[in-house]
Scaffold this active site. Structure first.
Site, PDB file in Angstrom:
ATOM      1  CG  ASP A 303      -2.214   0.764   0.958  1.00  0.00           C
ATOM      2  OD1 ASP A 303      -3.270   0.420   1.510  1.00  0.00           O
ATOM      3  OD2 ASP A 303      -2.148   1.745   0.174  1.00  0.00           O
ATOM      4  CD  GLU A 498      -6.701   5.604   2.741  1.00  0.00           C
ATOM      5  OE1 GLU A 498      -6.442   5.996   1.597  1.00  0.00           O
ATOM      6  OE2 GLU A 498      -5.827   5.138   3.497  1.00  0.00           O
TER       7      GLU A 498
HETATM    8  C1  GLC Z   1      -4.381   4.272  -0.024  1.00  0.00           C
HETATM    9  C2  GLC Z   1      -5.294   3.097   0.254  1.00  0.00           C
HETATM   10  C3  GLC Z   1      -5.373   2.098  -0.864  1.00  0.00           C
HETATM   11  C4  GLC Z   1      -5.167   2.810  -2.187  1.00  0.00           C
HETATM   12  C5  GLC Z   1      -3.755   3.342  -2.215  1.00  0.00           C
HETATM   13  C6  GLC Z   1      -3.460   4.152  -3.494  1.00  0.00           C
HETATM   14  O1  GLC Z   1      -3.710   4.640   1.132  1.00  0.00           O
HETATM   15  O2  GLC Z   1      -5.070   2.369   1.460  1.00  0.00           O
HETATM   16  O3  GLC Z   1      -6.652   1.454  -0.782  1.00  0.00           O
HETATM   17  O4  GLC Z   1      -5.355   1.902  -3.270  1.00  0.00           O
HETATM   18  O5  GLC Z   1      -3.449   4.145  -1.083  1.00  0.00           O
HETATM   19  O6  GLC Z   1      -4.239   5.315  -3.501  1.00  0.00           O
END
Ligand code: GLC
Length: 622
Positions: A303, A498
């Site tokens: 991530d 988030e």
């Molecule tokens: C974010 C999320 C993830 C996402 C990634 C790219 O922090 O946790 O779900 O795909 O970063 O944006």
């Protein structure tokens, strides 16, 4: 060549020919990958394992560092956010990649999690919690296919979707990204959604059609974290899931089985931890379970800067632990040069084996070949003459509106107040009634989403005005209800994404109270004193605490986060289509009950998982 496998099976000539062709194709992918890996330098290999963010890496950087992938974070958009701006940007990256010694094309990835939510004018579908309420996985497959078309039309190859979290605690800011709280419900959507995005399997032609690579995320148990264990200052997001092996499998690993069966191209690892170990360094669950036991053969992706949360002394130590745990590609948006430097040093020092590097690169290249990226570094839809027309296509908007209709859950309907009479004198109140940003929620144009006319679509009020046969009165604050036949009040949450959406006890400036805001309660009271019967529509990513309020409402509808086609809500309110949605999550009586999920021994919610009324049926249990 696997002659023994073919020779020992008595199959028809056609099947033999098909098996031979498939084996030939498979061998050619394996051979092409093996041939490339054999030629590659360490720098080229580690470049393939690196994903940088578009604002921090130029096409020249792709060439110099042999980067394997680029992404844009939520809200990071090229130029005027026109379709052509996206295509031009990705074309430049691919031209640079094509100019490297081996010409390995980049994968470009983005979060298209409820439609192509990055692009102005794209169709914004209801968030996953609403799709769970439809209990219609085939509708979700059609939505994923429409999303893939709009994504491919911008030149993008890869979406970081679907989220396969199982939402076990409403206080989590990402609960609305899950299809629901029950693993069977989430599992039912996993395969169809992935097939909608990718096609039946990765067959070398996916990018040639109107398909994109999918990502099952976030591995694993991202939705099961314990409240109060949140990371980076969050209350629950990126926290610690504390479960025995059997429960972990039954609740959180279960949805990945249909995802792998659907041949998902990538799996994104979760920020969260399982029993105290960060998933990004959890070798047993990443390599042991996902890769070896379940046989996942695609790309494991980190991530966003997630390695930085691994509790180790140095960046190099964090990288060693993550790559040795089984991470194949690292999403390091800004500090990707440090990633390359430190991983290179780690390999040279023997802290990461060349075999591990080769396994990661083999997975990355195999997935690129299997998706058809070498043949189609720019999806053909990106250069199709009518490509502009695909963004927000009327057929996609109709599909989104149908999803909105099917997602609404009728919680109460005393005296059969709903459906509304088109000839009635209708009063509408609340900001949420006329605001595309509020009805779309997070991950919409901006990472956190935001109020306002942020993109094209219809609001709930637009839909009501289109169907009513008399003039409709609208008051954002609820003044002037007296004298009307019915008052329709739309309340709900502010957009969030988030951990920013984690519930925190008030008072705090940026809290998400998961109760009705004070201003909304005042508005409801203002309308209530008018004596006009009230139907309340709730726009939220999760259940809000309404037990003290719902008694004075004649009707209540959960509309979740419907996206750009708010008119679909009006369709159901006027009975163009009767409500059929079923709760994908338990609706609690109070915060004190959280977490509360179907199957709990002690279970006394306001509305149970699976609840949902329709018109003409018994009108309320409250
Ligand atoms: C974010 C999320 C993830 C996402 C990634 C790219 O922090 O946790 O779900 O795909 O970063 O944006």
């Amino acid at each position: 060549m696997k002659q023994s496998r073919l020779a020992s099976t008595t199959i028809s000539a056609t099947a033999l020919a098909l098996a031979f062709a498939t084996a030939q194709a498979a061998t050619s992918v394996e051979e092409r990958v093996r041939g490339l890996v054999h030629k590659m330098t360490l720098a080229e290999k580690i470049g393939q394992m690196t994903q940088a963010e578009r604002q921090h890496a130029t096409p020249e950087d792709v060439k110099t560092y042999y980067l394997g992938a680029i992404l844009n974070g939520g809200g990071s958009i090229p130029k005027e956010n026109r379709r052509s701006d996206w295509v031009e940007m990705i074309r430049d990256y691919q031209a640079a990649a094509g100019g490297t010694r081996l010409g390995i094309p980049i994968l470009y990835g983005a979060d298209a999690v409820h439609g192509h939510n990055n692009v102005l004018g794209a169709t914004i579908f209801p968030h996953n919690v609403a799709l769970g309420a439809t209990r219609n996985p085939q509708l979700a497959r059609a939505i994923a296919a429409a999303t893939a078309r709009e994504v491919a039309a911008t030149g993008i190859h890869w979406t970081f979707a679907p989220t396969l979290c199982v939402a076990r605690d409403d206080r989590w800011g990402r609960a609305y990204e899950c299809f629901g709280e029950d693993p069977e419900l989430v599992s039912a959507f996993a395969g169809p959604f992935i097939r909608g995005l990718q096609g039946e399997r990765l067959d070398g032609n996916n990018l040639a059609a109107d398909k994109v690579l999918a990502t099952a995320k976030h591995w694993v148990a991202d939705g099961g974290t314990t409240y109060g264990t949140g990371d980076e200052g969050y209350a629950i997001d990126r926290g610690d899931t504390r479960l025995g092996a059997d429960s972990l499998r039954a609740v959180h690993i279960a949805p990945y089985l249909p995802a792998l069966k659907a041949d998902v191209g990538s799996v994104m690892v979760s920020y969260s931890s399982v029993n105290g170990t960060k998933m990004h360094e959890h070798k047993a669950l990443v390599t042991g379970t996902l890769k070896r036991e379940l046989g996942f053969a695609g790309i494991t992706l980190s991530d966003w800067s997630a390695l930085g949360e691994i509790p180790a002394e140095t960046n190099r130590a964090r990288i060693v632990r993550a790559v040795n745990a089984g991470l194949d590609m690292v999403m390091e948006p800004e500090k990707w040069r440090d990633f390359i430097t430190d991983l290179t040093a780690a390999v040279e020092a023997g802290e990461v084996s060349m075999a591990r590097i080769d396994e990661a690169v083999t997975r990355i290249l195999t997935t690129k070949f299997r998706a058809g990226l070498f043949e189609w570094p720019l999806p053909p839809l990106a250069t199709a003459p009518d490509a502009d027309h695909l963004i927000g296509h009327p057929a996609h908007r109709d599909l989104a509106r149908q999803a909105v209709r099917e997602s609404l859950v009728l919680l109460k309907n005393a005296g059969g107040l709903l459906p509304l009479d088109k000839k009635a004198k209708i009063f509408v109140a609340g900001d949420h009634a006329d605001n595309i940003g509020l009805q779309s929620g997070g991950w919409t144009i901006e990472w956190q989403g935001k109020r306002g006319s942020i993109t094209r679509g219809t609001t709930i009020l637009d839909g009501i005005r289109a169907l009513a046969e008399r003039e409709v009165t609208y008051s954002p604050t609820g003044e002037g209800a007296a004298g009307h036949d019915v008052a329709l009040i739309v309340v709900g949450e502010e957009p969030y994404a988030e951990g920013m959406g984690d519930y925190r006890p008030l008072p705090c400036s940026k809290c998400q109270p998961i109760t009705l805001a004070k201003s909304q309660r005042e508005m409801l009271a203002r309308v209530q004193v008018s004596g006009v019967p009230m139907a309340v529509v709730i726009l939220s990513g999760r259940p809000l605490m309404i037990a003290e309020d719902i008694g004075s409402w004649q009707a209540a509808v959960a509309a979740w986060l419907p996206g750009s086609e708010g008119a679909g809500v009006a369709d159901v309110l006027f009975g163009e289509q009767a409500p059929s949605g079923k709760l994908p999550v338990t609706w609690p009586k109070s915060l004190a009950q959280l977490p509360i999920n179907t199957g709990d021994a002690k279970y006394d919610p306001l509305f149970p998982y699976g609840f949902g009324l329709t018109y003409g049926a018994p009108s309320s249990i409250r």
